[in-house]
Design a protein around this motif. Structure first.
Motif, PDB file in Angstrom:
ATOM      1  N   TYR A  38       0.840  -1.206   0.000  1.00 49.32           N
ATOM      2  CA  TYR A  38       0.000   0.000   0.000  1.00 49.32           C
ATOM      3  C   TYR A  38       0.876   1.258   0.000  1.00 49.32           C
ATOM      4  CZ  TYR A  38      -3.225  -3.661   1.406  1.00 49.32           C
ATOM      5  OH  TYR A  38      -3.939  -4.834   1.450  1.00 49.32           O
ATOM      6  N   CYS A  89      -7.855  -2.228 -10.228  1.00 49.76           N
ATOM      7  CA  CYS A  89      -7.216  -1.931  -8.937  1.00 49.76           C
ATOM      8  C   CYS A  89      -7.891  -2.745  -7.832  1.00 49.76           C
ATOM      9  CB  CYS A  89      -7.324  -0.453  -8.586  1.00 49.76           C
ATOM     10  SG  CYS A  89      -6.285   0.602  -9.591  1.00 49.76           S
ATOM     11  N   THR A  95      -0.795  -0.821  -9.384  1.00 44.31           N
ATOM     12  CA  THR A  95      -1.310  -1.641  -8.279  1.00 44.31           C
ATOM     13  C   THR A  95      -1.182  -3.131  -8.587  1.00 44.31           C
ATOM     14  OG1 THR A  95      -2.737   0.166  -7.598  1.00 44.31           O
ATOM     15  CG2 THR A  95      -3.360  -2.006  -6.824  1.00 44.31           C
ATOM     16  N   ARG A 106       2.693   1.477  -3.518  1.00 43.73           N
ATOM     17  CA  ARG A 106       1.917   1.990  -4.670  1.00 43.73           C
ATOM     18  C   ARG A 106       1.755   3.500  -4.590  1.00 43.73           C
ATOM     19  NH1 ARG A 106      -4.198   1.386  -5.382  1.00 43.73           N
ATOM     20  NH2 ARG A 106      -5.092   1.722  -3.348  1.00 43.73           N
ATOM     21  N   GLN A 156      -3.045   3.592 -12.786  1.00 45.08           N
ATOM     22  CA  GLN A 156      -3.010   3.022 -11.424  1.00 45.08           C
ATOM     23  C   GLN A 156      -3.257   1.509 -11.463  1.00 45.08           C
ATOM     24  OE1 GLN A 156      -1.847   2.779  -8.087  1.00 45.08           O
ATOM     25  NE2 GLN A 156      -2.105   4.950  -8.578  1.00 45.08           N
ATOM     26  N   SER A 213      -5.960   4.217  -1.217  1.00 43.19           N
ATOM     27  CA  SER A 213      -6.828   4.588  -2.354  1.00 43.19           C
ATOM     28  C   SER A 213      -7.273   6.044  -2.254  1.00 43.19           C
ATOM     29  CB  SER A 213      -8.051   3.677  -2.424  1.00 43.19           C
ATOM     30  OG  SER A 213      -7.636   2.356  -2.684  1.00 43.19           O
ATOM     31  N   LEU A 256      -6.133  -5.289  -5.385  1.00 41.45           N
ATOM     32  CA  LEU A 256      -6.131  -5.016  -3.945  1.00 41.45           C
ATOM     33  C   LEU A 256      -6.669  -6.213  -3.158  1.00 41.45           C
ATOM     34  CD1 LEU A 256      -7.165  -1.252  -3.856  1.00 41.45           C
ATOM     35  CD2 LEU A 256      -4.963  -2.231  -3.185  1.00 41.45           C
TER      36      LEU A 256
END
Ligand SMILES: N[C@@H](CCC(=O)N[C@@H](CS)C(=O)NCC(=O)O)C(=O)O
Length: 209
Positions: free
Chosen positions: A18, A102, A166, A21, A162, A71, A106
């Motif tokens: 986290y 994403c 990610t 990214r 992204q 995020s 995640l």
């Protein structure tokens, strides 16, 4: 240029997917930041003083405001990014596609973290094998779903998004913490994307270890 006089501070280690990214995104977007390399485990007391929730990443803005949740931090950075530096398209189908990719990445990341915490932070006799197996299945289901997505436009010269960041960070983290689950070639298309992205300066300057 987005460079500020007082740099923003990014708190957390790059072995956190986290945090990584956010750091990679900031480099790609041209935001300067000071990296505060504290661990949520080894530096818990120090971390608690900065962030009572003891979670990373945390981004401290140049006015002292503190943002949490990767995020939402990324959403803020996209909002203030200069023209052409957004990593999630502003609207429409493309935005939905990037955000959904994403989301899948995640989930793969979250499951990899859960397996790690459940097997490394608990005494062995308190690990619940069926739960760990369920997480492994979900982790592979997420990576399997990422593997079936159409090839990323970044591989044909389009700007990075992204979703690329990610997904790449997710694979690197999952491989790092669960190497036996990710033998070379198990997700070939994802590995191709990952090899491309990990070769970019923003990724090279943000090593996991
Ligand atoms: N959904 C959060 C997840 C952040 C997260 O769980 N970070 C981990 C490090 S990888 C953490 O802070 N762990 C400490 C804890 O959960 O107590 C985000 O995207 O920022």
């Amino acid at each position: 240029m987005n460079e500020r006089k007082i740099p923003m501070q990014l708190i957390g280690l790059f072995d956190s997917p986290y945090v990584r990214r956010v750091a990679v995104s900031m480099r790609l977007q041209g935001f300067g930041f000071e990296h505060v390399a504290l661990s949520v485990f080894r530096n818990q007391d120090e971390m608690r003083k900065l962030n009572p929730l003891v979670k990373v990443p945390m981004l401290v803005l140049d006015n002292g405001e503190k943002l949490i949740e990767s995020s939402f931090i990324l959403d803020y950075l996209d909002d203030i990014a200069s023209a052409g530096k957004r990593l999630v398209p502003a609207s429409g189908e493309e935005r939905r596609r990037v955000l959904q990719q994403c989301a899948i990445a995640l989930i793969g990341t979250e499951k990899a973290v859960q397996i790690l915490y459940d097997t490394k932070l608990r005494p062995a006799e308190k690990t619940h094998a069926p739960w760990v197996e369920r997480c492994k299945q979900q982790m592979h289901d997420a990576f399997g779903l990422m593997e079936t997505q159409p090839a990323s436009p970044v591989l044909s010269g389009a700007p990075i998004t992204q979703a690329d960041i990610t997904s790449t960070v997710a694979l690197a983290f999952a491989k790092y913490v669960h190497p036996a689950e990710f033998p070379a070639g198990c997700y070939p298309r994802l590995e191709q994307l990952s090899a491309f992205c990990e070769g970019l300066p923003a990724f090279i300057e943000t090593p996991m270890e």
